[in-house]
Design a protein around this motif. Structure first.
Motif, mmCIF file in Angstrom:
data_model
loop_
_atom_site.group_PDB
_atom_site.id
_atom_site.type_symbol
_atom_site.label_atom_id
_atom_site.label_comp_id
_atom_site.label_asym_id
_atom_site.label_seq_id
_atom_site.Cartn_x
_atom_site.Cartn_y
_atom_site.Cartn_z
ATOM 1 N N GLY A 17 0.864 -1.192 0.000
ATOM 2 C CA GLY A 17 0.000 0.000 0.000
ATOM 3 C C GLY A 17 0.886 1.223 0.000
ATOM 4 N N ILE A 18 0.305 2.374 0.323
ATOM 5 C CA ILE A 18 1.090 3.610 0.259
ATOM 6 C C ILE A 18 2.216 3.594 1.294
ATOM 7 N N ALA A 19 1.996 2.937 2.435
ATOM 8 C CA ALA A 19 3.037 2.924 3.473
ATOM 9 C C ALA A 19 4.246 2.114 3.010
ATOM 10 N N LEU A 37 9.848 -5.395 -2.094
ATOM 11 C CA LEU A 37 8.505 -5.074 -1.611
ATOM 12 C C LEU A 37 7.565 -6.188 -2.066
ATOM 13 N N LEU A 38 6.941 -6.866 -1.090
ATOM 14 C CA LEU A 38 6.042 -7.980 -1.419
ATOM 15 C C LEU A 38 4.590 -7.557 -1.220
ATOM 16 N N GLU A 39 3.755 -7.861 -2.197
ATOM 17 C CA GLU A 39 2.324 -7.553 -2.076
ATOM 18 C C GLU A 39 1.532 -8.833 -2.361
ATOM 19 N N GLN A 40 0.606 -9.139 -1.462
ATOM 20 C CA GLN A 40 -0.126 -10.407 -1.617
ATOM 21 C C GLN A 40 -1.078 -10.391 -2.823
ATOM 22 N N ASN A 41 -1.541 -9.188 -3.200
ATOM 23 C CA ASN A 41 -2.437 -9.087 -4.364
ATOM 24 C C ASN A 41 -1.826 -8.099 -5.349
ATOM 25 N N ALA A 44 -1.466 -1.250 -3.926
ATOM 26 C CA ALA A 44 -2.474 -0.225 -3.580
ATOM 27 C C ALA A 44 -3.899 -0.756 -3.490
ATOM 28 N N GLY A 45 -4.075 -2.074 -3.599
ATOM 29 C CA GLY A 45 -5.436 -2.632 -3.625
ATOM 30 C C GLY A 45 -6.053 -2.820 -2.250
ATOM 31 N N GLY A 46 -5.306 -2.586 -1.168
ATOM 32 C CA GLY A 46 -5.849 -2.769 0.192
ATOM 33 C C GLY A 46 -6.763 -1.605 0.545
ATOM 34 N N THR A 47 -6.293 -0.737 1.422
ATOM 35 C CA THR A 47 -7.110 0.426 1.808
ATOM 36 C C THR A 47 -6.785 1.638 0.941
ATOM 37 N N TRP A 49 -6.368 2.415 -2.256
ATOM 38 C CA TRP A 49 -6.995 2.820 -3.536
ATOM 39 C C TRP A 49 -8.274 3.624 -3.359
ATOM 40 N N HIS A 50 -9.027 3.370 -2.258
ATOM 41 C CA HIS A 50 -10.326 4.034 -2.177
ATOM 42 C C HIS A 50 -10.322 5.226 -1.218
ATOM 43 N N ALA A 51 -9.150 5.656 -0.763
ATOM 44 C CA ALA A 51 -9.108 6.792 0.170
ATOM 45 C C ALA A 51 -9.581 8.066 -0.519
ATOM 46 N N ALA A 52 -9.989 9.006 0.331
ATOM 47 C CA ALA A 52 -10.517 10.258 -0.215
ATOM 48 C C ALA A 52 -9.405 11.192 -0.694
ATOM 49 N N GLY A 53 -8.179 10.938 -0.292
ATOM 50 C CA GLY A 53 -7.040 11.688 -0.823
ATOM 51 C C GLY A 53 -6.753 13.021 -0.162
ATOM 52 N N LEU A 54 -7.350 13.275 1.002
ATOM 53 C CA LEU A 54 -7.110 14.543 1.701
ATOM 54 C C LEU A 54 -5.690 14.546 2.283
ATOM 55 N N GLU A 228 -15.118 0.452 9.616
ATOM 56 C CA GLU A 228 -15.714 0.918 8.361
ATOM 57 C C GLU A 228 -15.686 2.448 8.317
ATOM 58 N N HIS A 229 -15.260 2.964 7.182
ATOM 59 C CA HIS A 229 -15.235 4.418 6.992
ATOM 60 C C HIS A 229 -16.011 4.715 5.705
ATOM 61 N N HIS A 230 -16.919 5.670 5.812
ATOM 62 C CA HIS A 230 -17.863 5.899 4.704
ATOM 63 C C HIS A 230 -17.728 7.282 4.068
ATOM 64 N N GLY A 347 -1.560 1.042 10.772
ATOM 65 C CA GLY A 347 -2.587 1.536 11.695
ATOM 66 C C GLY A 347 -2.775 3.028 11.575
ATOM 67 N N PHE A 348 -3.143 3.494 10.385
ATOM 68 C CA PHE A 348 -3.089 4.941 10.129
ATOM 69 C C PHE A 348 -4.334 5.729 10.517
ATOM 70 N N ASN A 349 -5.347 5.093 11.043
ATOM 71 C CA ASN A 349 -6.511 5.836 11.563
ATOM 72 C C ASN A 349 -7.066 6.845 10.562
HETATM 73 C C1 LIG Z 1 -13.065 5.514 2.997
HETATM 74 C C2 LIG Z 1 -11.685 5.934 3.356
HETATM 75 C C3 LIG Z 1 -11.257 7.230 3.089
HETATM 76 C C4 LIG Z 1 -9.970 7.624 3.446
HETATM 77 N N1 LIG Z 1 -9.561 8.896 3.169
HETATM 78 C C5 LIG Z 1 -8.315 9.306 3.499
HETATM 79 C C6 LIG Z 1 -7.876 10.614 3.207
HETATM 80 O O1 LIG Z 1 -8.603 11.421 2.637
HETATM 81 N N2 LIG Z 1 -6.619 10.988 3.583
HETATM 82 C C7 LIG Z 1 -5.794 10.135 4.230
HETATM 83 O O2 LIG Z 1 -4.687 10.518 4.592
HETATM 84 N N3 LIG Z 1 -6.181 8.854 4.491
HETATM 85 C C8 LIG Z 1 -7.410 8.429 4.151
HETATM 86 N N4 LIG Z 1 -7.813 7.155 4.418
HETATM 87 C C9 LIG Z 1 -6.876 6.254 5.086
HETATM 88 C C10 LIG Z 1 -5.883 5.654 4.095
HETATM 89 O O3 LIG Z 1 -6.558 5.128 3.011
HETATM 90 C C11 LIG Z 1 -5.077 4.571 4.793
HETATM 91 O O4 LIG Z 1 -4.578 5.058 6.030
HETATM 92 C C12 LIG Z 1 -3.898 4.122 3.964
HETATM 93 O O5 LIG Z 1 -4.312 3.782 2.688
HETATM 94 C C13 LIG Z 1 -3.217 2.949 4.630
HETATM 95 O O6 LIG Z 1 -2.182 2.521 3.812
HETATM 96 P P1 LIG Z 1 -1.382 1.205 4.122
HETATM 97 O O7 LIG Z 1 -0.318 1.102 3.134
HETATM 98 O O8 LIG Z 1 -1.039 1.197 5.559
HETATM 99 O O9 LIG Z 1 -2.467 0.029 3.985
HETATM 100 P P2 LIG Z 1 -3.023 -0.686 2.666
HETATM 101 O O10 LIG Z 1 -3.294 0.263 1.588
HETATM 102 O O11 LIG Z 1 -4.158 -1.535 3.094
HETATM 103 O O12 LIG Z 1 -1.817 -1.572 2.220
HETATM 104 C C14 LIG Z 1 -1.445 -2.746 2.891
HETATM 105 C C15 LIG Z 1 -1.102 -3.795 1.868
HETATM 106 O O13 LIG Z 1 -0.486 -4.884 2.500
HETATM 107 C C16 LIG Z 1 -0.841 -6.035 1.804
HETATM 108 N N5 LIG Z 1 -0.621 -7.197 2.655
HETATM 109 C C17 LIG Z 1 -1.219 -7.439 3.847
HETATM 110 N N6 LIG Z 1 -0.803 -8.600 4.357
HETATM 111 C C18 LIG Z 1 0.094 -9.108 3.474
HETATM 112 C C19 LIG Z 1 0.855 -10.296 3.464
HETATM 113 N N7 LIG Z 1 0.752 -11.202 4.433
HETATM 114 N N8 LIG Z 1 1.687 -10.500 2.412
HETATM 115 C C20 LIG Z 1 1.788 -9.565 1.431
HETATM 116 N N9 LIG Z 1 1.052 -8.441 1.392
HETATM 117 C C21 LIG Z 1 0.218 -8.198 2.409
HETATM 118 C C22 LIG Z 1 -2.304 -5.801 1.476
HETATM 119 O O14 LIG Z 1 -2.754 -6.611 0.435
HETATM 120 C C23 LIG Z 1 -2.319 -4.329 1.162
HETATM 121 O O15 LIG Z 1 -2.199 -4.074 -0.200
HETATM 122 C C24 LIG Z 1 -9.093 6.719 4.087
HETATM 123 C C25 LIG Z 1 -9.528 5.430 4.356
HETATM 124 C C26 LIG Z 1 -10.800 5.035 4.003
HETATM 125 C C27 LIG Z 1 -11.229 3.643 4.318
#
Ligand SMILES: Cc1cc2nc3c(=O)[nH]c(=O)nc-3n(C[C@H](O)[C@H](O)[C@H](O)COP(=O)(O)OP(=O)(O)OC[C@H]3O[C@@H](n4cnc5c(N)ncnc54)[C@H](O)[C@@H]3O)c2cc1C
Length: 813
Positions: A17-19, A37-41, A44-47, A49-54, A228-230, A347-349
């Motif tokens: 994901g973005i982190a 960097l390993l991705e299971q799918n 960006a397909g986890g959380t 892709w659908h963030a609001a982008g603020l 859930e975030h809507h 755990g980005f809340n």
């Molecule tokens: C509706 C909504 C709106 C939001 N709007 C905003 C916003 O406006 N601004 C903002 O700052 N944030 C926003 N967020 C929060 C933001 O989207 C998340 O905090 C951020 O995307 C988290 O990124 P991440 O990389 O931690 O997680 P993810 O994007 O979920 O990435 C984690 C990845 O790890 C992979 N993974 C997990 N386990 C394994 C494994 N065992 N092996 C290999 N790969 C694995 C997953 O498949 C996934 O792709 C929003 C969230 C939601 C739900």
């Protein structure tokens, strides 16, 4: 993307994901090319892709603001650097206030923002309407305008970071699921995936909401849980356009922005829905949860109120996305205390887009340097221990967390959910006497005791709260008579072994090679000379120390000490926090009271300050430590947990004659501030040195210790910042911390903590005063200081030493 999986690497990152993309981007940018960097799918397909982008830049603390500011700057230039469009638009952001309390909060925020380097303008309702013409503003009292905030396309931003990482040498492998974290001898050694094993020197977990389960697989505590975030997006709407600022109406729990020629409306409701799954599905990629219009009914009604055009429009999209939340609304970052070389960023809340750019940078620096390069305590994973990883606790707590983004940021707000997990043996007894509890590191601690018919719940405000009179009585009891404090949550350890002294001498700034029975106040420092902890160390045997530190630092301090014990050294640290209670008996009558229930000689000659002894108090046998955090005569009694109630009853029944008073942590805070005692996590952090903090007296320069070289260098130069104690001239206002300090009208720092000093008769606070040309005693003495409370300046007296002299019982002017 790479199709084959390398068997070996320096760093393997789990989660694309973005982190994860940001960590890979920064590690490679800083020259560590051997990164996978390993991705299971799919990326960006986890959380993400659908963030609001603020992308907002202002956060509650200095370090979080620094992280978000960096993200915004990075994203603004990412397209140019990588050739991948990320949709960055600096549309600015607008916060509308419906209530006067909210305006006070915005003014407090605006006052601090200059010091944090973020521009915030306080505006009237007409400017709110001008910036967002579709808004109804007749019930708005004003707002704040942040011109530099913006928005991005989250998925594209993650892909651009991944592209940048790949260009710099990282290998990215999709459809590769990590099944287990491998480790040996307390160190991560790689991962086992569905496509084979990867050996690595460092493993980084960036698995979003899956990260907790990855942690469980290797015994590591990663407390987060999906909620859930809507948000919804309208059909095209007249007057809507993509460059509309990001809008927030926290009183209605709403955010909104332009999305093309439509409006996006999202909610941070007070009580939200945890995603009730036994296990997060592995294949949940580019998927959403079912729309929940019922749960969204209230935000929608609020949205239609704030943006009347929504009353007649249709909605093209409902996004219900799960996002991981933590027990305190801050993300989890850093090396895990359980396994060396295993790092976490998760755990980005709901602020992971805005935070990941900066968080990825500082995590990469941390991995490369082997320690934090700046103070990151507010997001440090070591602030939690296994108690926080309980699933039913998490489910209850995270339902409260999502809404916190928009709730009033009351200075002493306590969590309402997930309470009562860690209790002292005195809990029920104190509750029966009016204790009003707050939670720290899970421990329920009495903050104050209700008396004289005052309700036992806090009525929050930025001024004096309903407990003011109760607090005054407790504060005075400790200053003028005798008070009893339950401080059981303190972290406590035993360090034993042949090399215990050598280890502590190396880690502590003060000399701890002292006679048995002596207690030493000391700091432990990093190589930069910053405080890793401040602690009381008691020599209890030739080869044994009893160590006491703050309530919140149990896992952190344990980790700091153990990681610094060399393989060749024989020394073992045991966490005995849960084995002993701590009862403080403090005040000028402490000796008389304690003397009436013990045969021990408590005279100054027999039991001097900074000594400790095992003594009998009634039928309890306790370690009595002659220390004080309130600036009065007193003892901390460390009792076996099972004898605590008996000890308390003995003291209370003997104390009747003296008029003993139960007192809470609010009183400890005001008493210690008047006395100028610093608190780790407020006045002391990894970025603050003992010289700046005015604690040079607790350093023994004649012996080597970690951080000494940096401190000696600092000693040779003029100090650019110094900790100062402030007392307001006006006896009315309250100080809480995070108020800007002005010298001759110019902001020179901000308060690190504050309270009301009932002995000095006004609010009291501490804070660092900065000056590039140097902060000397003369600079403080000659300065005219004011504290900025919600935009108004209040004159304050400045002290380098305690404003209160307990010997002579008077206030120094
Ligand atoms: C509706 C909504 C709106 C939001 N709007 C905003 C916003 O406006 N601004 C903002 O700052 N944030 C926003 N967020 C929060 C933001 O989207 C998340 O905090 C951020 O995307 C988290 O990124 P991440 O990389 O931690 O997680 P993810 O994007 O979920 O990435 C984690 C990845 O790890 C992979 N993974 C997990 N386990 C394994 C494994 N065992 N092996 C290999 N790969 C694995 C997953 O498949 C996934 O792709 C929003 C969230 C939601 C739900």
């Amino acid at each position: 993307m790479a199709s084959s999986l390398p068997a070996q690497t320096k760093v393997v990152i789990v989660g694309g994901g973005i982190a994860g993309a940001s960590v890979a981007y920064h590690l490679t940018k800083f020259g560590w090319k051997d990164v996978i960097l390993l991705e299971q799918n799919q990326l960006a397909g986890g959380t993400t892709w659908h963030a609001a982008g603020l992308v907002g830049r202002l956060r509650a603390s200095n370090s979080l603001t620094m992280i978000n500011k960096y993200s915004a700057e990075l994203y603004a230039g990412l397209e140019k650097e990588t050739g991948h469009p990320v949709g960055w638009k600096q549309v600015g952001s607008l916060i509308a206030a419906k209530s006067n309390d909210r305006m006070i909060q915005l003014r407090r925020t605006a006052a601090m923002s200059e010091l944090l380097g973020v521009e915030v303008q306080i505006v009237g309702p007409e400017v709110v309407r001008e910036k967002w013409p579709l808004l109804r503003t007749d019930d708005i009292v004003g707002g704040a305008w942040l011109p530099h905030d913006g928005k991005v396309l989250p998925k594209e931003t993650a892909l651009a970071l991944a592209k940048g990482a790949q260009r710099n040498g990282a290998t990215i492998v999709e459809n590769c699921r990590t099944l287990e974290i491998e480790y040996a001898n307390g160190k991560a050694t790689g991962v086992l995936t569905n496509r084979g094993r990867v050996q690595a020197e460092f493993v980084v977990l960036t698995g979003g909401m899956w990260t907790r389960e990855l942690g469980l697989s290797c015994g590591v505590t990663i407390p987060l849980y999906p909620v859930e975030h809507h948000y919804v997006v309208t059909e095209p709407l007249a007057g809507a356009f993509d460059e509309l600022p990001v809008g927030r109406d926290p009183d209605l729990c709403l955010y909104f922005r332009g999305e093309g020629n439509a409006v996006m409306l999202g909610a941070f409701q007070n009580s939200s829905k945890p995603w009730m799954v036994e296990k997060i599905p592995d294949g949940f990629s580019y998927q959403l949860l079912e729309p929940d219009w019922e749960k969204f009914a209230e935000p929608l009604a609020n949205g239609k109120h704030r943006i009347p055009a929504l009353q007649t429009t249709k909605f093209a999209k409902f996004v219900n996305g799960p996002e991981s939340f933590t027990p305190d609304n801050n993300f989890l970052m850093g090396e895990t205390p359980e396994l060396r070389n295993l790092f976490v960023l998760a755990g980005f809340n709901s602020v992971g887009i805005a935070s990941s750019g900066g968080a990825g940078k500082y995590l990469a620096e941390w991995i490369i340097a082997g320690e934090q390069t700046v103070d990151l305590w507010s997001v440090d994973i070591r602030r939690f221990a296994p108690w926080a990883n309980n699933r039913s606790f998490l489910r209850e707590r995270v339902a409260e967390i999502l809404g916190l983004h928009y709730q009033m940021a009351w200075p002493n707000r306590e969590f309402e959910t997930g309470r009562g997990l860690r209790k002292s043996p005195l809990h029920e007894r104190l509750a029966g006497q009016g204790a009003c509890f707050g939670a720290k590191n899970g421990w329920e601690r009495p903050n104050w005791f209700a008396r004289d018919g005052i309700e036992r719940t806090v009525k929050y405000s930025f001024g004096r709260q309903n407990w003011f009179a109760c607090h005054a009585a407790e504060h005075r009891a400790a200053r003028e008579n005798v008070a009893i404090f339950d401080q059981t949550g303190f972290s406590k350890y035993l360090l034993t072994g042949r090399d215990a002294v050598a280890v502590m001498q190396r880690l502590c700034g003060n000399n701890v090679d002292v006679p048995i029975g002596r207690a030493v106040y000391t700091g432990m420092f990093n190589a930069r000379g910053g405080f890793e902890s401040d602690l009381t160390v008691i020599r209890v045997a030739t080869d044994q120390y009893y160590i006491i530190t703050g309530t919140s630092q149990t896992a952190r301090d344990f980790n700091w000490i153990t990681r610094n014990i060399r393989a060749s050294e024989q020394a073992r640290l045991v966490d005995v926090t849960n084995a002993y209670s701590v009862i403080g008996v403090m005040g000028p009558n402490a000796r008389s009271l304690l003397g009436s229930v013990t045969d021990a000689d408590l005279s100054n000659a027999a039991f001097p300050f900074l000594t400790a002894k095992m003594i009998e108090v009634g039928q309890a046998t306790v370690r009595a430590v002659r220390v004080t955090y309130v600036g009065e005569l007193g003892w901390e009694l460390h009792a076996p947990i099972e004898q605590t109630l008996a000890l308390y009853e003995t003291l209370m029944s003997a104390g009747k004659e003296f008029g003993i008073t139960n007192a809470g942590h609010y009183a400890i805070n005001s008493l210690r501030l008047e006395k100028g005692y610093r608190a780790w996590g407020a006045e002391l952090s990894p970025d603050d040195s003992p010289l700046e903090a005015g604690l040079g007296f607790a350093v023994d320069w004649s012996k080597p210790f970690l951080g000494r070289d940096a401190l000696l260098k600092q000693k040779r130069e003029p100090l650019k910042r110094q900790l100062v104690i402030f007392v307001l001239e006006n006896p009315e206002p309250m100080l809480w911390g995070s108020e800007p300090i002005h010298r001759h009208e110019r902001p020179v720092g901000y308060t690190t903590s504050g309270s009301y000093g009932h002995t000095v008769g006004a609010a009291v606070a501490m804070g660092y005063v900065k000056n590039p040309a140097g902060v000397t005693a003369e600079f403080i003495k000659s300065g005219r200081f004011e504290i900025n409370i919600g935009g108004k300046l209040f004159p304050a007296r400045a002290y380098l030493r305690s404003p209160y002299d307990p010997e002579r019982k008077r206030i120094l002017m």
